[in-house]
Design a protein around this motif. Sequence first.
Motif, short mmCIF file in Angstrom:
data_model
loop_
_atom_site.label_atom_id
_atom_site.label_comp_id
_atom_site.label_asym_id
_atom_site.label_seq_id
_atom_site.Cartn_x
_atom_site.Cartn_y
_atom_site.Cartn_z
N ALA A 134 0.83 -1.20 0.00
CA ALA A 134 0.00 0.00 0.00
C ALA A 134 0.87 1.26 0.00
CB ALA A 134 -0.91 0.00 1.23
N SER A 135 0.34 2.32 -0.60
CA SER A 135 1.02 3.61 -0.56
C SER A 135 0.03 4.68 -0.13
CB SER A 135 1.62 3.96 -1.93
OG SER A 135 0.61 4.12 -2.90
N HIS A 136 0.54 5.69 0.54
CA HIS A 136 -0.27 6.82 0.98
C HIS A 136 0.36 8.09 0.44
CE1 HIS A 136 -1.34 3.66 3.85
NE2 HIS A 136 -2.44 4.35 4.13
N VAL A 137 -0.48 9.03 0.05
CA VAL A 137 -0.01 10.30 -0.50
C VAL A 137 -0.65 11.42 0.31
CG1 VAL A 137 0.17 11.74 -2.56
CG2 VAL A 137 0.11 9.25 -2.79
N LEU A 138 0.16 12.32 0.83
CA LEU A 138 -0.39 13.37 1.68
C LEU A 138 0.26 14.72 1.42
CD1 LEU A 138 1.92 13.85 4.04
CD2 LEU A 138 0.97 11.73 4.93
N CYS A 139 -0.41 15.76 1.89
CA CYS A 139 0.05 17.13 1.70
C CYS A 139 -0.28 17.93 2.95
CB CYS A 139 -0.63 17.73 0.48
SG CYS A 139 -0.32 19.49 0.22
N ALA A 140 0.68 18.69 3.46
CA ALA A 140 0.46 19.55 4.63
C ALA A 140 1.22 20.85 4.47
CB ALA A 140 0.86 18.83 5.91
N HIS A 141 1.19 21.41 3.27
CA HIS A 141 1.86 22.68 2.97
C HIS A 141 3.32 22.59 3.42
CE1 HIS A 141 1.70 26.73 1.48
NE2 HIS A 141 2.12 27.24 2.63
N ASP A 142 3.82 23.58 4.17
CA ASP A 142 5.24 23.57 4.55
C ASP A 142 5.57 22.50 5.57
OD1 ASP A 142 5.83 25.59 2.80
OD2 ASP A 142 5.78 27.19 4.32
N GLY A 143 4.56 21.88 6.16
CA GLY A 143 4.79 20.80 7.12
C GLY A 143 4.66 19.43 6.51
N SER A 144 4.76 19.33 5.19
CA SER A 144 4.50 18.04 4.53
C SER A 144 5.52 16.97 4.91
CB SER A 144 4.47 18.24 3.01
OG SER A 144 3.37 19.02 2.62
N PHE A 145 6.81 17.34 5.06
CA PHE A 145 7.78 16.32 5.45
C PHE A 145 7.44 15.76 6.82
CE2 PHE A 145 11.49 14.92 7.82
CZ PHE A 145 11.96 13.91 6.99
N ALA A 146 7.15 16.63 7.78
CA ALA A 146 6.82 16.17 9.13
C ALA A 146 5.58 15.30 9.13
CB ALA A 146 6.64 17.36 10.06
N ALA A 147 4.57 15.69 8.34
CA ALA A 147 3.35 14.88 8.25
C ALA A 147 3.66 13.51 7.67
CB ALA A 147 2.31 15.60 7.39
N GLY A 148 4.50 13.47 6.64
CA GLY A 148 4.89 12.19 6.06
C GLY A 148 5.69 11.34 7.02
N LEU A 149 6.56 11.99 7.80
CA LEU A 149 7.36 11.25 8.78
C LEU A 149 6.47 10.64 9.85
CD1 LEU A 149 10.17 10.44 9.82
CD2 LEU A 149 10.21 12.60 11.10
N LEU A 150 5.50 11.39 10.33
CA LEU A 150 4.58 10.86 11.34
C LEU A 150 3.81 9.66 10.79
CD1 LEU A 150 3.16 14.17 12.85
CD2 LEU A 150 4.63 12.51 14.02
N GLU A 151 3.32 9.77 9.56
CA GLU A 151 2.55 8.68 8.96
C GLU A 151 3.41 7.43 8.78
OE1 GLU A 151 -0.35 6.37 7.20
OE2 GLU A 151 -0.59 8.29 8.25
N SER A 152 4.59 7.58 8.20
CA SER A 152 5.43 6.41 7.94
C SER A 152 5.98 5.82 9.23
CB SER A 152 6.58 6.78 6.99
OG SER A 152 7.31 7.89 7.46
N ALA A 153 6.30 6.67 10.21
CA ALA A 153 6.79 6.15 11.49
C ALA A 153 5.69 5.38 12.22
CB ALA A 153 7.30 7.30 12.36
N CYS A 154 4.46 5.87 12.16
CA CYS A 154 3.35 5.15 12.79
C CYS A 154 3.16 3.78 12.13
CB CYS A 154 2.07 5.97 12.69
SG CYS A 154 1.98 7.34 13.86
N GLN A 155 3.27 3.75 10.80
CA GLN A 155 3.14 2.47 10.11
C GLN A 155 4.21 1.49 10.58
OE1 GLN A 155 2.83 2.53 5.86
NE2 GLN A 155 1.43 4.26 5.83
#
Length: 274
Positions: A134-155
Amino acid sequence: MKTISVHIDGVGLIGPGFANWPQAVQALTSTAEYAHAPAVIPPPAALPAAERRRTSATVKLALAVGAEAVQAAGRDAAQLAAVFAASGGDGENCHAICDMLAGEDRFISPTRFHNSVHNAPAGYWSIAAHAMAASHVLCAHDGSFAAGLLESACQAAVDGHDALLIASDTGYPHPLNAFRPIRDAFGTALVLAPIETARTLARIDIALTDAPATMLTRAPLEAIRTDNPAARALPLLEALAMRRRAAVVLDYLDELRVRIDVTPTDTRKETAQP
């Protein structure tokens, strides 16, 4: 939010003056003097020729840093769950579509359309890497890296499987760049593991905080950090390159940021010695 602990087993990086992660390590540790230069994005050799011809800089960047991180981690890309984080879609294609819509001929190329959408890099990655996870795609403006890190770390931590984070952003042509200025491309990728392996570079402990974001001490690198949303990862990447204990804070939301405590593998081994 409880602290999330995961391990980093591979890094990929392309940006202004950075052709790859080993070159970035030299600049981030001052082993070699940093020299600013436009980011050079290699062609996606893993794609079939037909798809390779259609790819944009945004897709090429994501595939390049993802492949570097996976190779460094010694993983099979086809088996990795992936998270793609970007502050926007493909700027060049968005500009071209807007230009077409503003003119008399409003025929939109199907290739331009499917390359303009936010999940295009994920689709091309599944083709290039034969990825079935599975893959997830997300966007959080200037915080997109942090949002991606939280998602992948939780996984990785909760589901107990390796995860790949790919964060990348490219710029917009005029006149869109006046409203969203990004001067150059930057992409980075991390392979996260729930347990330490022979490839582990560091353990990271992630929590939310209201502390201010960490700034880089060298002006040229700080300029890159603030210029490109994906480059908000640079304080973490600098800590990984230095291979010493560090605590960094990354931009996330307006009133909330992400704190990351970095403990390199060799530091833990030294601490454990009697």
